[in-house]
Design a protein around this motif. Structure first.
Motif, short mmCIF file in Angstrom:
data_model
loop_
_atom_site.label_atom_id
_atom_site.label_comp_id
_atom_site.label_asym_id
_atom_site.label_seq_id
_atom_site.Cartn_x
_atom_site.Cartn_y
_atom_site.Cartn_z
N UNK A 144 4.43 26.63 23.23
CA UNK A 144 4.23 25.08 23.79
C UNK A 144 3.06 24.52 22.66
N UNK A 145 3.14 23.12 22.39
CA UNK A 145 2.09 22.64 21.50
C UNK A 145 1.64 21.21 22.34
N UNK A 146 0.34 21.27 22.38
CA UNK A 146 -0.21 20.02 22.99
C UNK A 146 -0.79 19.47 21.64
N UNK A 147 -0.83 18.03 21.73
CA UNK A 147 -1.28 17.25 20.47
C UNK A 147 -2.13 15.92 21.15
N UNK A 148 -3.08 15.83 20.27
CA UNK A 148 -3.99 14.63 20.65
C UNK A 148 -4.75 13.81 19.26
N UNK A 149 -4.30 12.66 19.30
CA UNK A 149 -4.75 11.81 18.29
C UNK A 149 -4.00 11.98 17.05
N UNK A 150 -4.27 11.63 15.90
CA UNK A 150 -3.52 11.61 14.66
C UNK A 150 -4.07 12.39 13.80
N UNK A 162 1.77 30.76 22.49
CA UNK A 162 3.14 31.42 22.91
C UNK A 162 2.71 31.87 24.27
N UNK A 163 3.42 31.43 25.36
CA UNK A 163 2.86 31.95 26.80
C UNK A 163 3.33 33.44 27.04
#
Length: 196
Positions: A144-150, A162-163
């Motif tokens: 799982x990937x969380x993204x914030x901003x550029x 990786x969970x």
């Protein structure tokens, strides 16, 4: 504090407050009841971004009973580290994802809520091996990937992992996130929920 809750937790040092801990083994067993079809209300696919065949609504009331001690723990840690309080949370939707090879959950956010969470009930041993053999720089197959901003130099704009079974992640619902596909046999089973 509930003695059933592990004392360990983690949050990455970047923008949004993403909180990760482990549910107890007994709570994992209790939450695993949602894998049984009799606890799955109806397909949840029409409201979700995922390209996953088996996503089913589950009882938000029942799940909330399981998660309440962890939400209280989250609120305590958030206040201690971010000096912000969150009042009582109501679970507004919850579902189970029974993800198999070739399926994907593309980048998305959750709307109509404030916080979201995911708890991992099962990660197949074949997927664990596939991920361990992966040589890339992302979370790899099933991650799982969380993204914030550029993306920019000298900035942390993504958090990926990786969970493992028992992982519980609580995050602001408007943080972009995605789940990477995998090829191996077996399932990656998680429960997700939204809160106001």
């Amino acid at each position: 504090m509930n003695n059933n809750i592990p004392s360990g937790y983690y949050f990455p040092y970047w923008g949004p407050f993403i909180f990760k801990t482990k549910v107890s083994r007994s709570d994992l067993v209790r939450m695993s009841r949602f894998i049984d079809k009799k606890h799955q209300k109806k397909s949840a696919r029409e409201m979700l971004a995922g390209m996953i065949d088996k996503e089913f609504d589950i009882s938000s009331v029942d799940l909330m009973k399981d998660l309440q001690p962890y939400l209280d723990f989250y609120r305590e840690v958030r206040f201690t580290n971010y000096n912000t309080r969150i009042d009582n949370l109501d679970c507004v939707s919850s579902w189970i994802n029974l993800m198999k090879a070739g399926e994907v959950n593309p980048q998305h956010i959750h709307t109509g809520c404030t916080l979201s969470c995911v708890v991992y009930l099962k990660v197949s041993k074949e997927l664990k091996k596939e991920n361990a053999d992966y040589d890339g720089t992302s979370a790899g197959p099933g991650g799982i990937i969380f993204r914030y901003g550029e993306p920019r130099e000298h900035s942390i704009t993504q958090y990926s992992l990786f969970p493992e079974e028992r992982d519980l992640i609580i995050f602001p619902s408007n943080v972009r996130h995605e789940v990477l596909p995998f090829k191996s046999k077996g399932q990656r089973i998680s429960i997700a929920a939204n809160f106001k």
